[in-house]
Design a protein around this motif. Sequence first.
Motif, PDB file in Angstrom:
ATOM      1  N   ASP A 133      26.521  52.286  39.224  1.00  0.00           N
ATOM      2  CA  ASP A 133      26.468  51.056  40.011  1.00  0.00           C
ATOM      3  C   ASP A 133      27.126  51.369  41.352  1.00  0.00           C
ATOM      4  OD1 ASP A 133      26.874  48.578  41.233  1.00  0.00           O
ATOM      5  OD2 ASP A 133      27.191  47.554  39.316  1.00  0.00           O
ATOM      6  N   ASP A 135      27.171  49.636  44.119  1.00  0.00           N
ATOM      7  CA  ASP A 135      27.866  48.499  44.734  1.00  0.00           C
ATOM      8  C   ASP A 135      29.266  48.333  44.147  1.00  0.00           C
ATOM      9  OD1 ASP A 135      25.697  47.930  46.376  1.00  0.00           O
ATOM     10  OD2 ASP A 135      24.765  46.640  44.867  1.00  0.00           O
ATOM     11  N   ALA A 136      29.365  48.453  42.828  1.00  0.00           N
ATOM     12  CA  ALA A 136      30.667  48.319  42.174  1.00  0.00           C
ATOM     13  C   ALA A 136      31.468  49.612  42.207  1.00  0.00           C
ATOM     14  CB  ALA A 136      30.468  47.880  40.723  1.00  0.00           C
ATOM     15  N   TRP A 139      30.675  54.531  37.627  1.00  0.00           N
ATOM     16  CA  TRP A 139      29.752  55.290  36.786  1.00  0.00           C
ATOM     17  C   TRP A 139      30.201  55.055  35.348  1.00  0.00           C
ATOM     18  CZ3 TRP A 139      30.020  61.364  36.403  1.00  0.00           C
ATOM     19  CH2 TRP A 139      29.094  61.808  35.444  1.00  0.00           C
TER      20      TRP A 139
END
Length: 270
Positions: A133, A135-136, A139
């Motif tokens: 992710d 954006d966040a 992994w």
Amino acid sequence: MDAYASPVFGSLPVSTLDTGLVMQVIEPVWTVKTETASRVRGRIESVLDWATVRGYRKGENPARWKGHLDHLLPRKSKIQKVKHHAALPYEEASTFVHTLHALDGVAARAFELLILTATRKSETIGACKAEVDLDAKVWTIPAERMKVPKEHRIPLCPQAIRLLRPLIEDASNESDYLFPENKTGTHLSHMALLQLLRRLERPDLTAHGFRSTFRDWARETTDYPREVAEAALAYTIRDKTEAAYARGDLFEKRRVMMEHWGRYLNTQSK
């Protein structure tokens, strides 16, 4: 069992097997092939346990270790030398990463990610796009891909994000894997990183050894608590009492540490 036990036991009834016979099997190979001898001992113990339950023999198991053969044979730890994976000194880690960064190819990118995230080789080469992710900046490796079957979240430092973004957004890569092997249609092979080290004329190193490089850096140059570094390496807490209270994964603390590690690797050593 055929190679070691049968020549001694032959066709003797299991009821006649005693400590002396077991020692005739185990002792000659205990100091030269310790792991093999240990496995043979365990198999003999299992067979004799079964025979006892079935009523073919009586009494204590002559192949048992605790409280019996442990008094007759030296412990494995006193015989076997611990063989550690070859690790690069942390002072040289950033130079090595810069060398990788200058190389083209999937293997070089996989090796970079392995170092930046302190992951194991199998975890890295099997990475899937869906696990990341951007954006966040996380992994998430599913439990079934971990050595210890437990989901592992990895905070991604800016250097890892820069590495991963083009791999995920590459329209030419139709594979689910971040590091595909074009010939097989699966992920990069386990030999790919070893072959890369050979091309770099560094047969003295292993991919797994870079986890030790990271651990040495954290221990020698930072004040991060031991449990934070070990959580980054996805180590299991062996103490059951401590593990019972360690419910979280120290994610935010690990994020700070991994960003520090990324900056360290981005500053080339002299």
